[in-house]
Design a protein around this motif. Sequence first.
Motif, PDB file in Angstrom:
ATOM      1  N   ASP A  18      -4.135  -5.373   2.682  1.00 38.31           N
ATOM      2  CA  ASP A  18      -2.898  -4.918   2.224  1.00 38.31           C
ATOM      3  C   ASP A  18      -3.366  -3.630   1.237  1.00 38.31           C
ATOM      4  OD1 ASP A  18      -3.062  -5.726  -0.590  1.00 38.31           O
ATOM      5  OD2 ASP A  18      -2.427  -7.493   0.043  1.00 38.31           O
ATOM      6  N   TRP A  19      -2.268  -2.695   1.194  1.00 45.10           N
ATOM      7  CA  TRP A  19      -2.435  -1.445   0.366  1.00 45.10           C
ATOM      8  C   TRP A  19      -2.723  -1.876  -1.090  1.00 45.10           C
ATOM      9  CZ3 TRP A  19      -4.558   2.929   0.484  1.00 45.10           C
ATOM     10  CH2 TRP A  19      -4.287   3.669  -0.390  1.00 45.10           C
ATOM     11  N   GLU A  20      -2.177  -2.945  -1.686  1.00 42.53           N
ATOM     12  CA  GLU A  20      -2.772  -3.161  -3.106  1.00 42.53           C
ATOM     13  C   GLU A  20      -4.242  -3.386  -3.180  1.00 42.53           C
ATOM     14  OE1 GLU A  20      -0.316  -6.171  -5.370  1.00 42.53           O
ATOM     15  OE2 GLU A  20       1.253  -5.255  -4.400  1.00 42.53           O
ATOM     16  N   ASP A  21      -4.670  -4.429  -2.224  1.00 39.08           N
ATOM     17  CA  ASP A  21      -6.212  -4.441  -2.361  1.00 39.08           C
ATOM     18  C   ASP A  21      -6.942  -2.938  -1.991  1.00 39.08           C
ATOM     19  OD1 ASP A  21      -5.752  -7.071  -2.943  1.00 39.08           O
ATOM     20  OD2 ASP A  21      -6.264  -7.310  -0.639  1.00 39.08           O
ATOM     21  N   ARG A  22      -6.420  -2.109  -1.642  1.00 37.42           N
ATOM     22  CA  ARG A  22      -7.123  -0.633  -1.167  1.00 37.42           C
ATOM     23  C   ARG A  22      -6.957  -0.101  -2.414  1.00 37.42           C
ATOM     24  NH1 ARG A  22      -5.423   0.862   5.173  1.00 37.42           N
ATOM     25  NH2 ARG A  22      -6.812  -1.066   6.135  1.00 37.42           N
ATOM     26  N   TYR A  23      -5.926  -0.134  -2.900  1.00 42.10           N
ATOM     27  CA  TYR A  23      -5.700   0.568  -4.136  1.00 42.10           C
ATOM     28  C   TYR A  23      -6.653   0.345  -5.292  1.00 42.10           C
ATOM     29  CZ  TYR A  23      -2.327   3.064  -7.417  1.00 42.10           C
ATOM     30  OH  TYR A  23      -1.903   4.011  -8.480  1.00 42.10           O
ATOM     31  N   ARG A  24      -6.812  -1.223  -5.371  1.00 45.08           N
ATOM     32  CA  ARG A  24      -7.762  -1.445  -6.462  1.00 45.08           C
ATOM     33  C   ARG A  24      -9.219  -1.147  -6.193  1.00 45.08           C
ATOM     34  NH1 ARG A  24      -4.036  -5.786  -6.601  1.00 45.08           N
ATOM     35  NH2 ARG A  24      -4.988  -6.863  -4.945  1.00 45.08           N
ATOM     36  N   ALA A 100     -11.948  17.019   5.795  1.00 47.58           N
ATOM     37  CA  ALA A 100     -11.581  15.967   4.742  1.00 47.58           C
ATOM     38  C   ALA A 100     -10.236  15.229   4.898  1.00 47.58           C
ATOM     39  CB  ALA A 100     -11.753  16.693   3.262  1.00 47.58           C
ATOM     40  N   ARG A 101      -9.170  16.047   5.207  1.00 49.14           N
ATOM     41  CA  ARG A 101      -8.057  15.570   5.305  1.00 49.14           C
ATOM     42  C   ARG A 101      -7.859  14.565   6.391  1.00 49.14           C
ATOM     43  NH1 ARG A 101      -3.651  20.348   5.003  1.00 49.14           N
ATOM     44  NH2 ARG A 101      -2.479  18.565   5.714  1.00 49.14           N
ATOM     45  N   ASN A 110      -2.615   9.010   2.899  1.00 52.72           N
ATOM     46  CA  ASN A 110      -1.523  10.012   3.081  1.00 52.72           C
ATOM     47  C   ASN A 110      -0.056   9.199   2.950  1.00 52.72           C
ATOM     48  OD1 ASN A 110      -3.124  11.877   3.715  1.00 52.72           O
ATOM     49  ND2 ASN A 110      -2.764  12.305   5.619  1.00 52.72           N
ATOM     50  N   ASP A 111      -0.139   7.929   3.554  1.00 45.75           N
ATOM     51  CA  ASP A 111       1.128   7.308   3.428  1.00 45.75           C
ATOM     52  C   ASP A 111       1.241   6.365   2.124  1.00 45.75           C
ATOM     53  OD1 ASP A 111       1.261   7.766   6.262  1.00 45.75           O
ATOM     54  OD2 ASP A 111       0.534   5.870   6.686  1.00 45.75           O
ATOM     55  N   SER A 118      -1.122  13.865  -3.557  1.00 43.75           N
ATOM     56  CA  SER A 118      -1.706  14.392  -2.289  1.00 43.75           C
ATOM     57  C   SER A 118      -1.665  15.866  -2.483  1.00 43.75           C
ATOM     58  CB  SER A 118      -0.311  14.120  -1.213  1.00 43.75           C
ATOM     59  OG  SER A 118      -0.338  12.937  -0.908  1.00 43.75           O
ATOM     60  N   ASN A 119      -1.045  16.539  -3.405  1.00 42.34           N
ATOM     61  CA  ASN A 119      -1.326  17.970  -3.682  1.00 42.34           C
ATOM     62  C   ASN A 119      -2.538  17.923  -4.446  1.00 42.34           C
ATOM     63  OD1 ASN A 119       0.947  18.831  -2.406  1.00 42.34           O
ATOM     64  ND2 ASN A 119       2.047  18.911  -4.055  1.00 42.34           N
TER      65      ASN A 119
END
Length: 134
Positions: A18-24, A100-101, A110-111, A118-119
Amino acid sequence: MASAAFEEVVEDFEFLEDWEDRYRYVIEQGKAMEPLDEALKVPATKVEGCASQVWLHATVEDGRFHFDGDSDAMIVKGLIALLRRLYNGLDAKAVLDVDARAEMTRLGLNDHLSAQRSNGLRAMIERVRAVAAG
């Protein structure tokens, strides 16, 4: 073509569901970096276009690209760490060949990044490419 170090990040992201784990994970990567020397936090190394304070100090030695960076925002510092894994150790021409993108898209960033983040990421990539181009 991404570096082997970045491929490890991609593999780690595939393992994290999940994204929370990825964020951490991204934040932990930033925390693991050595802080940028305060003497290098000058206008010449500051990256414009980022919502937070960002400094990148890049060098090319013996044809190999290397950069360090810092930010006052933990997630941004983590993004710097990911870019270091993507670019550090490549020769300067290879840095320019990296999309890189597209590589960061493999992580699904990106999501999940705000438009401002992102900028900022785009501005950091442009700075890296400018230094590598000489």
